[in-house]
Design an enzyme around this catalytic site. Structure first.
Site, PDB file in Angstrom:
ATOM      1  N   TYR A  21       0.840  -1.199   0.000  1.00  0.00           N
ATOM      2  CA  TYR A  21       0.000   0.000   0.000  1.00  0.00           C
ATOM      3  C   TYR A  21       0.879   1.254   0.000  1.00  0.00           C
ATOM      4  O   TYR A  21       0.668   2.184  -0.779  1.00  0.00           O
ATOM      5  CB  TYR A  21      -0.935  -0.020   1.214  1.00  0.00           C
ATOM      6  N   GLU A  43     -11.795   5.010   4.566  1.00  0.00           N
ATOM      7  CA  GLU A  43     -11.308   5.898   5.622  1.00  0.00           C
ATOM      8  C   GLU A  43     -12.376   6.105   6.702  1.00  0.00           C
ATOM      9  O   GLU A  43     -12.058   6.160   7.885  1.00  0.00           O
ATOM     10  CB  GLU A  43     -10.868   7.251   5.050  1.00  0.00           C
ATOM     11  N   TRP A  51      -5.390   1.406  10.305  1.00  0.00           N
ATOM     12  CA  TRP A  51      -5.563   1.348   8.850  1.00  0.00           C
ATOM     13  C   TRP A  51      -5.329  -0.069   8.335  1.00  0.00           C
ATOM     14  O   TRP A  51      -6.010  -0.519   7.428  1.00  0.00           O
ATOM     15  CB  TRP A  51      -4.630   2.359   8.179  1.00  0.00           C
TER      16      TRP A  51
END
Length: 186
Positions: A21, A43, A51
């Site tokens: 990522y 998000e 995350w």
């Protein structure tokens, strides 16, 4: 130089998914509304969680939320909410699921008003361009721009998009590039 020798931002750690990522997405400019909607869902789902927790469920979110098709998500019904509440592949938080649907409806309204969600977002950016920072160390959790976007989105009815989530969204979609100066991916 192979991947092992490359220097990354410290937050990327050693988890292969996190590293991928970091290397391939984080800080790279995105102007595609479908991807901007995907990150809005992800998000918002991340609020209060790490995350990596959301990244590990990203594929499940894609399936659960109609391939991140904003029009389909905006049309989700109570039956869809109940289906999602039973989906172990996503975070089963009713408020976050309802928020995803509401935010999809609001996303479409913004598209109609501005021509695209991207144009809306970049209307807040200096000269309509991304910000390239490359700090020596540490990055802020929010900025005056994320404050302004978050405040405007809240006024429009968006939920789970405070200034900290907004700034993470800006980093994820390349509105801000905060790769450290020492990072080979800057």
């Amino acid at each position: 130089m192979n991947d092992i020798d490359l220097k990354r931002c410290t937050w990327a750690g050693t988890d292969p998914l996190y590293m991928k990522y970091h290397d391939e997405e984080w800080g790279k400019e995105v102007h595609n509304d479908k991807i901007l909607f995907e990150f809005l869902i992800l998000e918002s789902a991340q609020a209060g969680l790490s995350w990596i927790t959301i990244l590990r469920r990203r594929e499940n979110y894609c399936k659960a939320f109609a391939g991140f098709d904003v029009k389909k998500v905006a049309a989700f019904t109570d039956a869809d909410v109940e289906r999602l509440m039973q989906d172990a592949g996503i975070i089963r938080n009713r408020l976050k699921i309802l928020t995803a649907i509401t935010n999809a409806q609001l996303f479409i309204k913004v598209q109609q008003e501005f021509g695209s969600f991207d144009k809306y977002l970049y209307s807040f950016m200096p000269d309509g361009k991304p910000i390239i920072n490359h700090p020596e160390r540490g990055v802020p959790a929010s900025t005056p721009i994320s404050d302004a976007i978050s405040k405007d989105m809240k006024k429009r009815g968006f939920k789970f998009f405070g200034t900290t989530i907004c700034y993470a969204y800006m980093q994820a979609t390349g509105m801000v590039n905060d790769h450290l100066a020492s990072c080979d991916f800057r």
